[in-house]
Every structure is written in structure tokens, then in C-alpha cells.
Design an enzyme around this catalytic site. Structure first.
Site, mmCIF file in Angstrom:
data_model
loop_
_atom_site.group_PDB
_atom_site.id
_atom_site.type_symbol
_atom_site.label_atom_id
_atom_site.label_comp_id
_atom_site.label_asym_id
_atom_site.label_seq_id
_atom_site.Cartn_x
_atom_site.Cartn_y
_atom_site.Cartn_z
ATOM 1 N N TYR A 73 77.336 33.356 69.229
ATOM 2 C CA TYR A 73 77.621 33.557 67.655
ATOM 3 C C TYR A 73 78.512 34.735 67.581
ATOM 4 C CZ TYR A 73 73.309 30.415 66.981
ATOM 5 O OH TYR A 73 72.143 29.465 67.281
ATOM 6 N N GLY A 74 78.242 36.284 67.954
ATOM 7 C CA GLY A 74 79.232 37.178 67.863
ATOM 8 C C GLY A 74 78.844 38.476 68.484
ATOM 9 N N LYS A 118 76.316 42.900 63.473
ATOM 10 C CA LYS A 118 77.044 41.527 64.455
ATOM 11 C C LYS A 118 78.169 41.048 63.290
ATOM 12 C CE LYS A 118 74.692 38.828 66.968
ATOM 13 N NZ LYS A 118 73.352 37.224 67.767
ATOM 14 N N ASP A 138 67.221 28.635 69.341
ATOM 15 C CA ASP A 138 67.854 29.627 70.317
ATOM 16 C C ASP A 138 66.391 30.309 70.727
ATOM 17 O OD1 ASP A 138 69.559 30.054 72.547
ATOM 18 O OD2 ASP A 138 70.335 31.430 71.328
ATOM 19 N N GLY A 167 76.924 43.744 73.089
ATOM 20 C CA GLY A 167 76.652 43.379 73.799
ATOM 21 C C GLY A 167 77.280 41.802 72.431
#
Length: 213
Positions: free
Chosen positions: A44-45, A60, A155, A40
Site C-alpha cells: 500500500y505504501g 503511512k 490482507d 518499512g
């Protein structure tokens, strides 16, 4: 037997093996970032699944077009790798020149997946939901008590609350806001997910441990 038996504090020394990988190694474990290995993406990335030393990991890769906003990545990773708590995601490696972080893979996905019954998964029982909520609170208490500077998640949302094979909470993406220049936290450049934000942060663009709570 109590409904919830949760450690309130934990030493920051975790003695976990941490390794700095080469970019060729990262490409190899993700089959050159194949779409078949992609788990996914978020603000952020992109996130990929991989295998390192017979262990499944999540890789990630931070977004390339955001590189000018990321600062002190290596020093922040040095902080992340020394933070140890049972309810925080385990960071097992990094590649600093490409802004890449490697986590231990969580086999039961995110809390968001289970709340929305993704792939027709059954709803979580109440006692599991209650335990996860308590674990999140304990993890935040730990991050906020780190000194001299507490870590603010900035977040926190169901997508960032991952679940291991026992449905135990593992919070991810903690401390990412510290990698961004503080002047990005303005009313026009708010970071995070609007629907999960502290209303006061939406008003004054200033975040603190109270914003996480």
C-alpha cells in the site's frame, strides 16, 4: 487468574482526538521523509516514524503510482477514525490530498518480527501467542459485526498484526480493500498476500468475512 481475559465487544465510539494535518506538517514530523525515519514499506505504501505533540506516530504515505486506484479516500477515513476497539490500530490523523494516514506508533513492531526473531529478539512465550490469537479473533468479530456493511480486512497476516508496549494486538490496514474499485478483485488482480490468502478467494476472486476467518 484466567489465561485470557478479553472483551468480546466494544462500542464504536472511541472519542479519540483526530486531526487533519497539512502536508508541510507531515514533512516536518518525518524530516522530509528521511530514510533515517523510514520504518518499512508494503503493497500500500511507505511507513515513516515521526513525533507529533511529544507522541511517536507512524505515518503511512500511500504509493503515488497507485493514486488512480484509490477512491473515496476521505469518506473512508471518516469511517476509520470513528472505529474504536482495543485490538485495532488507533488512527490519529490524516492528510487526504496526499493519501496519508497517521497511526499511533507500536513500540514492539509486528507479530512477524517476533515469530522470525528479528534482531535476535527472544521467541514469544506460549501464553502471549495464545492471547494474541484470541485478540485477533475478537478484533475480526468486531469488524465483521459492524453494520450495515461489515469491514473485511482482506490482507490479514503477521506483518499487519502490531504489538504495543504490553504485547497487546493492534490490527492495522483494516478496510483498505474498500478503497479499491471492486473490478480490481479479479483473478489477474488479486489483492493481498498470496501465502496468507483464503484458497477460495484464490479460486473465485470473491472475498467476504469468511475469507478473513
Amino acid at each position: 487468574m484466567p489465561l485470557v481475559d478479553i472483551p468480546i465487544s466494544c462500542s464504536s465510539a472511541n472519542n479519540l482526538e483526530f486531526h487533519k494535518y497539512s502536508f508541510d506538517e507531515i514533512k516536518a514530523v518525518t524530516c522530509d521523509f528521511s530514510d533515517n525515519f523510514k520504518l518499512g514499506e508494503d503493497d500500500y505504501g511507505n511507513l515513516f516514524r515521526g513525533e507529533i505533540r511529544q507522541t511517536t506516530v507512524a505515518v503511512k504515505i500511500l504509493k503515488e503510482n497507485d493514486f488512480q486506484f484509490w477512491r473515496d479516500f476521505q469518506s473512508q477515513i471518516d469511517i476509520f477514525k470513528d472505529i474504536g476497539h482495543p485490538y485495532l490500530i488507533r488512527i490519529v490523523g490524516a492528510y487526504s490530498e496526499r493519501d496519508c494516514i497517521i497511526y499511533k506508533y507500536m513500540s514492539n513492531g509486528s507479530l512477524a518480527d517476533h515469530l522470525s526473531c528479528t534482531d535476535a529478539s527472544p521467541p514469544l512465550p506460549f501464553y502471549v501467542r495464545f492471547r494474541i490469537a484470541a485478540e485477533v479473533g475478537v478484533a475480526l468479530q468486531y469488524l465483521h459485526s459492524l453494520g450495515p456493511d461489515p469491514i473485511v480486512h482482506d490482507d490479514l497476516k503477521p506483518q499487519n498484526i502490531l504489538l504495543d508496549e504490553n504485547y497487546e494486538c493492534k490490527i492495522s490496514d483494516f478496510g483498505f480493500s474498500d478503497l479499491l474499485p471492486k473490478d480490481l478483485h479479479s483473478e489477474s488482480e488479486l489483492k493481498g498476500t498470496i501465502s496468507c490468502m483464503d484458497p477460495e478467494y484464490l479460486t473465485n476472486a470473491e472475498y467476504s468475512i469468511k475469507s478473513d476467518v
